[in-house]
Scaffold this active site. Structure first.
Site, PDB file in Angstrom:
ATOM      1  N   TRP A   1       0.871  -1.187   0.000  1.00 48.58           N
ATOM      2  CA  TRP A   1       0.000   0.000   0.000  1.00 48.58           C
ATOM      3  C   TRP A   1       0.908   1.238   0.000  1.00 48.58           C
ATOM      4  CZ3 TRP A   1      -1.925   2.778   4.804  1.00 48.58           C
ATOM      5  CH2 TRP A   1      -2.927   3.693   4.484  1.00 48.58           C
TER       6      TRP A   1
ATOM      7  N   ASP B   1       0.269  -5.146   9.649  1.00 47.76           N
ATOM      8  CA  ASP B   1      -0.860  -4.271   9.312  1.00 47.76           C
ATOM      9  C   ASP B   1      -2.047  -5.164   8.991  1.00 47.76           C
ATOM     10  OD1 ASP B   1      -2.615  -2.383   8.399  1.00 47.76           O
ATOM     11  OD2 ASP B   1      -1.414  -1.732   6.673  1.00 47.76           O
TER      12      ASP B   1
ATOM     13  N   ALA C   1      -5.848  -4.609   8.142  1.00 47.33           N
ATOM     14  CA  ALA C   1      -6.882  -3.592   7.877  1.00 47.33           C
ATOM     15  C   ALA C   1      -8.144  -4.197   7.270  1.00 47.33           C
ATOM     16  CB  ALA C   1      -6.322  -2.523   6.935  1.00 47.33           C
TER      17      ALA C   1
ATOM     18  N   LYS D   1     -12.895  -0.715   7.422  1.00 52.56           N
ATOM     19  CA  LYS D   1     -13.508  -1.557   6.386  1.00 52.56           C
ATOM     20  C   LYS D   1     -14.536  -2.511   6.979  1.00 52.56           C
ATOM     21  CE  LYS D   1      -9.807   0.172   4.439  1.00 52.56           C
ATOM     22  NZ  LYS D   1      -9.571   1.020   3.316  1.00 52.56           N
TER      23      LYS D   1
END
Ligand code: LMR
Length: 392
Positions: A125, A206, A208, A241
């Site tokens: 990302w 991470d 997410a 999300k």
């Protein structure tokens, strides 16, 4: 003073929001920013979130500060959601953060005081490298993705990690890798854990997109496994999300220490980073998450809603790969079905991505990343046709 400034390059993902909104063409397709869309193309507020907001409005008595680490009840609920019940919770400390980016900023800001180098997967990302650079890290990219197969190039990844220097920080995507959708399998996670231990590397995970890959529990497996193996670790998580509360900026940062005492000191150091940046996290989204996770019935409703989103993404992945198979008479796009989460790389160049935008009103990131959840079922064939056309 400002006359010497030059405009920075536009953010490759977020600039698509405005460009898409300004496009007057009917039938435009938004596969840009990573937000979930339902079959009508909308990003609805989840029913569980609406109910939690209603309860929050009725019961909240004050908006006084909560403190740098946010609401302990939110932190506890999200810690259990991500780490499960069997984790070494005594050695874990949590902080509520402004979204996943806030969690990354403070964990990276903290880690940069201990270490010089951060290894990130190639690709990753875009904001990972940007945040890392802003806190002073030297960035090393490790090979991750094999575009020819649409899967993880594990031998290359392993070889690179084995060369990392003691004390380096290794960024890993817990699930639903952004932008490739290619995840490590359990055996590979186990191998990575052994390298991290042997080379004395610090993992920053991470996570997410928990719930958008194989399910909430399944997607938490990597973090849970690492927490059971590693002496120390950092985790940055997002509720944007899976709770659909993107603009409410809700996330959490976690630090696992060798002992409860060391974890507490590390958390206090992370709090210094937060205090000198945003001071304290926003609370509306976090309060909503807490209300949902603390109420059995509401939590069950939310889990169902996450599962509905997950199944839509999985269904679209299947439809897409089948449509490509038919159109190209090849299995070159089967990887779409095997990948997980919202994103995959469709394998177009920057010029081809631009052509998709300009000629076909299909918005995707320049690196060829598509947000699969942005497709409507009735747009699958047109999309496949457009991709095949621009690729020639
Ligand atoms: C994305 O990857 O599209 C999202 O995480 C939104 C963002 O901030 O880039």
């Amino acid at each position: 003073m400002f006359e010497t400034l030059q405009a920075p390059p536009a953010d490759k993902i977020l600039s698509l929001i405005a460009a898409y909104a300004a496009d007057p063409r009917e039938g435009k397709v938004d596969l840009g920013v990573g937000v979930y869309r339902d079959p009508t193309g909308a990003t609805p507020i989840l029913a569980s979130v609406r109910e939690a907001e209603r309860r929050l409005l009725e019961t909240q008595k004050t908006k006084a500060y909560l403190g740098i680490a946010g609401d302990p009840a939110f932190c506890k609920a999200v810690q259990t959601l991500i780490f499960g019940t069997d984790a070494p919770h005594d050695r874990l400390k949590a902080l509520q953060t402004p979204g996943g980016s806030g969690a990354l900023a403070i964990t990276m800001g903290f880690a940069a005081k201990l270490s010089q180098r951060l290894h990130i997967p190639s690709p990753s990302w875009g904001n990972h490298a940007a945040i890392a650079r802003s806190v002073g890290f030297e960035i090393v990219q490790y090979p991750y993705y094999d575009a020819a197969t649409g899967s993880v190039n594990f031998s290359a990844m392993k070889a690179a990690l084995e060369k990392a220097a003691e004390g380096d920080v290794i960024l890993l995507h817990g699930c639903c890798h952004n932008p490739t959708g290619a995840d490590l399998n359990k055996d590979q996670w186990a191998e990575v854990a052994e390298i991290l231990i042997a080379r004395k590397l610090l993992a920053l995970v991470d996570i997410a997109y928990q719930g958008f890959g194989d399910g909430l529990e399944e997607d938490g497996w990597s973090v849970r496994y690492l927490a059971g193996r590693l002496p120390e670790m950092l985790v940055a998580s997002s509720c944007s999300k899976n709770f659909g509360i993107y603009r409410d900026r809700t996330g959490a940062a976690f630090v696992l220490g060798k002992t409860a005492e060391e974890a507490a000191v590390a958390q206090a150091q992370i709090m210094v980073v937060a205090r000198t940046s945003y001071s304290m996290p926003p609370d509306h989204g976090a309060a909503v998450v807490r209300i949902i996770l603390e109420d059995e019935a509401l939590a069950a409703q939310w889990r169902d809603e996450v599962e509905t989103m997950r199944q839509r993404i999985t269904g679209l992945r299947k439809a897409l790969s089948e449509a490509f198979r038919l159109r190209t008479n090849s299995n070159a796009y089967d990887f779409l079905m095997e990948s997980r989460g919202m994103f995959s790389l469709i394998g177009v160049t920057e010029a081809q991505a631009r052509r998709l935008r300009e000629e076909f009103a299909i918005y995707l990131v320049d690196d060829g990343r598509i947000n699969i959840a942005g497709l409507r079922e009735d747009q699958v064939e047109t999309f496949v046709e457009a991709v095949v056309t621009v690729k020639g």
